[in-house]
Design an enzyme around this catalytic site. Structure first.
Site, mmCIF file in Angstrom:
data_model
loop_
_atom_site.group_PDB
_atom_site.id
_atom_site.type_symbol
_atom_site.label_atom_id
_atom_site.label_comp_id
_atom_site.label_asym_id
_atom_site.label_seq_id
_atom_site.Cartn_x
_atom_site.Cartn_y
_atom_site.Cartn_z
ATOM 1 N N ASP A 96 39.800 42.615 36.666
ATOM 2 C CA ASP A 96 38.393 43.005 36.492
ATOM 3 C C ASP A 96 37.626 42.860 37.809
ATOM 4 O OD1 ASP A 96 36.051 43.685 34.788
ATOM 5 O OD2 ASP A 96 35.425 41.666 35.366
ATOM 6 N N LYS A 146 35.887 45.912 40.188
ATOM 7 C CA LYS A 146 34.505 45.848 40.698
ATOM 8 C C LYS A 146 34.479 45.982 42.220
ATOM 9 C CE LYS A 146 32.800 42.993 36.872
ATOM 10 N NZ LYS A 146 32.346 41.630 36.463
#
Length: 803
Positions: free
Chosen positions: A661, A665
């Site tokens: 994750d 980003k």
């Protein structure tokens, strides 16, 4: 004296006719001196024309004719209308025998509608004790012999009207509109909407105090209320403005009506028969203020195009075109002319378009051979929107709004004064175009139609935030947020007027399976403007819908990171489609939840600032874990269990701990700097021991203590006064195609900004050439459904406020 004119819907059986009688009765009781002009009742003119067509084909005309007679008598069976009915019987029988009819016969037939209307109303009023006199306008209005569209002979008509009213001054004269007669006393008609013209002529001849036109609407509106629900009534107009409105298709007015009133400065008031309290729209020599008044529409039109490079600079071309139009009795409502490549567009009645093209081809036959004319063509299924009072200096606002909604005008033109602009649009786009333009220029709330996909923690919170805030936003910002669609992976809930606060139950009971095409089709069918699609899923499959949504006129907003972290090719393809369709894509919550991170980086990059490095704590979950683990003397597993119990992690905590994750980003930020990195190129330190990466969630949760020896050792081996932070870092020469992307666990001094991080805050440092070793720091809540939903809401409002 006041002239009252009643339209067909006002005179319909039942409530309409009763209201007309009541209005006349009240006027008489108040001592008003009045004369009344009537149209045919209900749809009588259309019905007679339809029966005429049936009779001309030798088909059964008697059945619809008997039905027509019954409707015309209505509940007043005792009123004798047999004379008019006998005329119709004879005329239709003759048409049926011959199998054809002339315009002269057609005028005789259509005139019976007004005659029946006036005779019935006169009889009813007399029965009620109101002295009324049936007045056949064929004895008053003398015309030329152009059947179907006769022109009044002014001097003799005026003399007839003045003399008649001198002899019949002590009664309410009920006058047939629409009809007159020529010098041979043959019946003629004044064209469609001719009853208004009759009333206007009589008002002129008698120098009336006011003409009151009673209709089925409250007055003239800023647009047709049937097409634009937000249309507002106009209290006052000037004759010039009314004339423009009439010329450009406002069915409530007839263009010819205005001139006789203007000559004598006689006010015209448009009133609603069915609304006693309404003051209507008053039309006088002066308007109450400058500015845009209304949107008028011409629907039954076609565009005739004449193109030819060889015509550039040639004299007499326009004269030839208009001679052809004049010789063939074809009226041109709009002409638009290009200069660089000679092109002329003419808007004509749809019924005349083919004839216009054929006759122009004959006229320019030699020019085809010499290649001076390339093409003469017809574009059907178009409509004209005229913005009455539009100044070109502000025309960019409605024009930009149309383009934003993927409505590209085929042609536009403005008057010499620059106060009226007309646009030709596809007929299929008319409804939507009207609403877009009206919302932009008349100060009504700009309507934003939103489709929300995914209604879990973030999506559900967002929907409730919008529903709760919408009234205040409309009041404060003149923006009306309308959530017309809510969908999950299985079901779709649709409501063009907006979902209710009970949407959760409704999607279960009324939801249905769908494809993205159903949402796009629903928006098109209901002419919804200013469309936004919000993706609150975490689905890679749903991202495939972004391109069809953009092509379907939706702006995109997403808290779903997938679209920006797929292949660089998809990333660029999506942006190409967005640019081609002039659509926006906002995703501020992809990194940092509600923090203004992406926007800041975009602005720096756009301004030419050389960003040299970005690093920070990208995950609120992992921020919480290592902030607490570093500050407390407790095992790592205990902090991790606490985070799981408080709902800070995903249902499977390994989705947070693997670092993917954070990697996604970091990649999103890299791509904002035009770097072409792929996800596989990110160096990610996975925080999960290798032997715990596979297996069920339940099995993993039972083995959390196996983290402890690993992380206790890492913590213990730090330098004094250092703390652990799990960071993403973008570095290298960021002016090249690719940068270095790393996701890793680091140890930093506790007295630094990064080391002092608390709670579950996200933290970002942006290093630039201009700022040197002093970074721009952005810090704040980086997780939580409410924060993320509020960030998505912010994106919605930013798009809503765009031009």
């Amino acid at each position: 004296m006041k002239i009252l004119k009643f339209g067909g819907k006002s005179l319909s059986n039942g409530k309409g006719l009763n209201k007309v009688i009541s209005i006349i009765e009240n006027k008489v009781n108040q001592g008003d001196k009045i004369a009344v002009v009537v149209s045919a009742r209900g749809n009588a003119t259309d019905e007679l024309e339809e029966i005429l067509g049936v009779a001309a084909k030798n088909k059964d005309y008697k059945t619809p004719l008997e039905s027509f007679k019954k409707e015309q008598n209505g509940e007043y069976k005792d009123i004798d209308l047999s004379v008019e009915f006998e005329v119709l019987d004879k005329l239709f029988e003759g048409v049926s025998l011959i199998g054809d009819y002339s315009n002269k016969i057609k005028d005789q037939i259509l005139s019976q509608g007004e005659l029946l209307s006036a005779k019935l109303l006169t009889a009813i009023l007399n029965k009620k004790g109101i002295k009324a006199h049936f007045t056949d306008s064929r004895a008053l209005i003398k015309t030329d012999s152009k059947f179907g569209d006769a022109q009044p002979l002014e001097q003799v008509s005026k003399k007839n009207v003045v003399n008649y009213f001198k002899q019949n001054s002590d009664t309410v004269n009920i006058i047939t509109g629409f009809i007159g007669s020529n010098n041979n006393n043959d019946t003629t008609t004044l064209g469609r909407n001719g009853s208004n013209y009759t009333a206007s002529l009589i008002a002129n001849y008698l120098e009336a105090e006011e003409l009151q036109n009673y209709t089925h609407v409250d007055g003239i509106y800023t647009a047709n209320p049937e097409l634009v629900p937000d249309a507002k009534k106009i209290d006052r107009l000037s004759f010039n403005e009314a004339n423009e409105i009439a010329n450009f298709g406002a069915t409530i007015l007839h263009a010819k009506t205005i001139i006789p009133l203007l000559e004598k400065n006689i006010p015209l008031r448009i009133l609603n028969t069915f609304n006693d309290d309404n003051q209507g729209t008053l039309i006088t020599s002066k308007s109450n203020k400058e500015g845009i008044k209304t949107l008028s529409v011409l629907e039954n039109v076609s565009l005739v195009n004449l193109e030819g490079r060889g015509l550039l600079g040639k004299t007499g071309v326009d004269a030839r075109i208009f001679r052809v139009m004049g010789d063939n009795d074809i009226s041109v409502s709009i002409i638009s002319q290009g200069s660089s490549e000679r092109g002329i567009g003419l808007v004509v009645n749809a019924n005349d378009a083919t004839k216009a093209m054929v006759e122009l081809e004959k006229e320019f036959e030699n020019d085809f051979y010499s290649k001076d004319v390339n093409k003469i063509s017809v574009t059907d299924n178009v409509s004209v929107i005229s913005i009455i009072g539009q100044d070109l200096s502000t025309f960019h606002k409605p024009y930009t709004a149309l383009i934003k909604n993927k409505i590209v005008p085929i042609l536009f033109n403005n008057t010499v004064t620059g106060k009226n602009v007309s646009l030709v649009v596809k007929k299929t786009e008319l409804h939507k175009a009207l609403n877009v333009i009206h919302g932009e220029i008349f100060g009504v709330s700009k309507k934003i139609n939103i489709a929300i996909f995914g209604h879990g923690l973030v999506g559900g919170t967002l929907i409730n935030q919008i529903l709760e805030s919408a009234p205040a936003i409309e009041k404060r910002k003149d923006i009306k947020l309308n959530v017309f669609a809510i969908a999950n992976s299985k079901n779709l809930l649709l409501n063009k007027n907006g979902v209710s606060p009970n949407w959760k139950n409704e999607i279960q009971t009324n939801g249905f399976s769908y494809t993205i095409d159903d949402v796009i089709a629903f928006a098109n069918e209901n002419h919804l403007e200013n469309l936004i699609a919000v993706d609150n899923t975490a689905s890679a499959a749903f991202v495939e819908n972004y391109i069809p949504l953009a092509e379907g006129s939706f702006d995109l907003i997403s808290s779903n990171k997938v679209a920006n972290t797929l292949s660089y090719k998809f990333y660029k393809d999506l942006r190409k489609v967005l640019a081609e369709n002039q659509k926006n894509y906002l995703y501020e919550t992809n990194v940092g939840a509600g923090l203004p991170l992406i926007d800041t980086i975009k602005l720096l990059h756009l301004s030419g600032e050389n960003i040299t490095k970005i690093k920070g704590v990208f995950s609120g979950t992992l921020s919480y874990l290592f902030n607490n683990f570093s500050a407390k003397d407790v095992p790592f597993s205990e902090i991790l269990k606490e985070a799981i119990d408080n709902g800070y992690t995903e249902p499977d905590p390994r989705e947070d701990l693997c670092g993917n994750d954070v990697g996604r980003k970091l990649l999103i930020l890299a791509r904002e700097l035009d770097l072409q990195n792929e996800f596989e190129e990110i160096n990610i330190q996975n925080l999960i021991p290798e032997h715990l990466r596979e297996g069920s969630v339940a099995d993993f949760l039972n083995k959390l203590k196996e983290f402890d020896p690993i992380y206790n050792k890492i913590k213990a081996e730090q330098q004094p006064n250092h703390v652990l932070r799990y960071i993403g870092e973008l570095s290298g020469d960021l002016q090249n195609d690719k940068g270095n992307l790393e996701v890793k666990l680091v140890s930093v001094p506790s007295d630094t900004a990064l080391g002092g991080l608390k709670g579950s805050d996200s933290f970002f440092e942006i290093y630039t050439e201009s700022y040197g070793d002093r970074p721009i720091v952005i810090q704040g809540a980086g997780a939580g459904s409410a924060v993320t939903a509020r960030g998505v809401f912010g994106d919605i409002l930013r798009l809503s406020e765009k031009g």
